[in-house]
Motif scaffolding. Structure first.
Motif, PDB file in Angstrom:
ATOM      1  N   GLY A   1       0.803  -1.216   0.000  1.00  0.00           N
ATOM      2  CA  GLY A   1       0.000   0.000   0.000  1.00  0.00           C
ATOM      3  C   GLY A   1       0.834   1.262   0.000  1.00  0.00           C
ATOM      4  N   TYR A   2       2.050   1.173  -0.548  1.00  0.00           N
ATOM      5  CA  TYR A   2       2.942   2.341  -0.563  1.00  0.00           C
ATOM      6  C   TYR A   2       3.973   2.161  -1.660  1.00  0.00           C
TER       7      TYR A   2
ATOM      8  N   GLU B   1      -0.104   5.734  -2.675  1.00  0.00           N
ATOM      9  CA  GLU B   1      -0.622   4.644  -1.851  1.00  0.00           C
ATOM     10  C   GLU B   1      -1.592   3.817  -2.694  1.00  0.00           C
ATOM     11  N   PRO B   2      -1.070   2.893  -3.502  1.00  0.00           N
ATOM     12  CA  PRO B   2      -1.938   2.095  -4.368  1.00  0.00           C
ATOM     13  C   PRO B   2      -2.865   1.202  -3.560  1.00  0.00           C
ATOM     14  N   ALA B   3      -3.971   0.827  -4.191  1.00  0.00           N
ATOM     15  CA  ALA B   3      -4.944  -0.038  -3.525  1.00  0.00           C
ATOM     16  C   ALA B   3      -4.349  -1.418  -3.297  1.00  0.00           C
ATOM     17  N   PHE B   4      -4.692  -2.022  -2.160  1.00  0.00           N
ATOM     18  CA  PHE B   4      -4.235  -3.371  -1.868  1.00  0.00           C
ATOM     19  C   PHE B   4      -4.832  -4.351  -2.884  1.00  0.00           C
ATOM     20  N   PRO B   5      -4.133  -5.450  -3.169  1.00  0.00           N
ATOM     21  CA  PRO B   5      -4.729  -6.480  -4.023  1.00  0.00           C
ATOM     22  C   PRO B   5      -5.897  -7.149  -3.305  1.00  0.00           C
ATOM     23  N   ASP B   6      -6.755  -7.771  -4.057  1.00  0.00           N
ATOM     24  CA  ASP B   6      -7.910  -8.479  -3.490  1.00  0.00           C
ATOM     25  C   ASP B   6      -7.425  -9.838  -2.997  1.00  0.00           C
TER      26      ASP B   6
ATOM     27  N   ALA C   1      -7.852  -5.151   7.618  1.00  0.00           N
ATOM     28  CA  ALA C   1      -7.006  -6.211   8.172  1.00  0.00           C
ATOM     29  C   ALA C   1      -5.660  -6.252   7.459  1.00  0.00           C
ATOM     30  N   TRP C   2      -5.677  -6.067   6.132  1.00  0.00           N
ATOM     31  CA  TRP C   2      -4.420  -6.127   5.400  1.00  0.00           C
ATOM     32  C   TRP C   2      -3.558  -4.905   5.676  1.00  0.00           C
TER      33      TRP C   2
END
Length: 234
Positions: free
Chosen positions: A27-28, A35-40, A48-49
């Motif tokens: 996320g960075y 701050e890119p989006a977290f993967p699914d 939580a992630w």
């Protein structure tokens, strides 16, 4: 006022799928500050992630070559850049070995799937050639490394080089999570392995530089300050 900390890291090219994968997982993006989006990841919501990756997010996606340090008395940032540039010039571009998602103790990381002598040689050069730039650890810094949990050789390296996992104790890895409870670790490893395979990040990547990272204050994230090209260029 606390002095900045610097580190010599291996950072894949910013345009590579590997850099995008690692930056999204944390996320960075340490190069752009985004701050890119977290993967699914099945079983983990964004909150939580975010918590699971809080520790490695401070450092940005990387593989350690010379661990974070403050400058020795009398040394300046231009001195460090000059020394790191000279170190990088002594190496030539090479291909990143295949990586796989693996648990290392309580955290999950990408590690070489085959022996990686060029990475080991590069890390040794960074440790030894830049040692004159590094301030000695304080007693508090030494204590934070929990020397009672280290081998005698690792304690010796900690005292000599400021980090226990150097030279023959070096194991290249690119951290993807902070410490996880045992019950979550296997699930995170499987979810990350699936995401890694789906991301296209397994495509061979040519490494052509050393990345100099800086942390301006203790609460700040490390950022990629400068890429120092290997001899022979890109």
């Amino acid at each position: 006022m606390t002095a900045p900390r610097y580190a010599l890291y291996l950072a894949p090219p910013a345009e590579s799928a590997l850099w995008r994968f690692g930056s999204c997982v944390l996320g960075y993006d340490a190069q752009t500050g985004a701050e890119p989006a977290f993967p699914d990841l099945p079983g983990f919501d964004a909150e939580a992630w975010h918590a699971a990756t809080a520790e490695p997010r401070r450092y940005g996606f990387h593989g350690t070559l010379k661990a974070p340090f403050r400058l020795a008395e009398g040394k300046t940032e231009p001195d460090l850049v000059a020394a790191a540039t000279a170190c990088a010039a002594g190496h030539h571009p090479f291909e990143m070995p295949p990586l796989e998602v693996r648990a290392i103790g309580p955290f999950v990381a990408l590690v070489p799937a085959v022996p990686a002598p060029k990475l080991e040689d590069l890390a040794s050069s960074c440790v030894l050639e830049l040692e004159g730039m590094r301030a000695q650890l304080s007693s508090a810094d030494m204590a934070r490394r929990k020397p009672d949990r280290l081998s005698a050789r690792q304690v010796g390296y900690l005292e000599t080089y400021g980090y226990p996992y150097v030279l023959d104790e070096f194991r290249f890895h690119m951290t993807l999570t902070g410490p996880l409870p045992e019950g979550e670790r296997g699930h995170a490893m499987n979810a990350l392995a699936d995401a890694y395979h789906a991301s296209g990040a397994e495509v061979p990547v040519t490494l052509a530089d050393i990345a100099l990272y800086v942390q301006e204050t203790p609460m700040a994230r490390f950022r990629l300050m400068q890429r120092l090209p290997f001899g022979g260029g890109r």
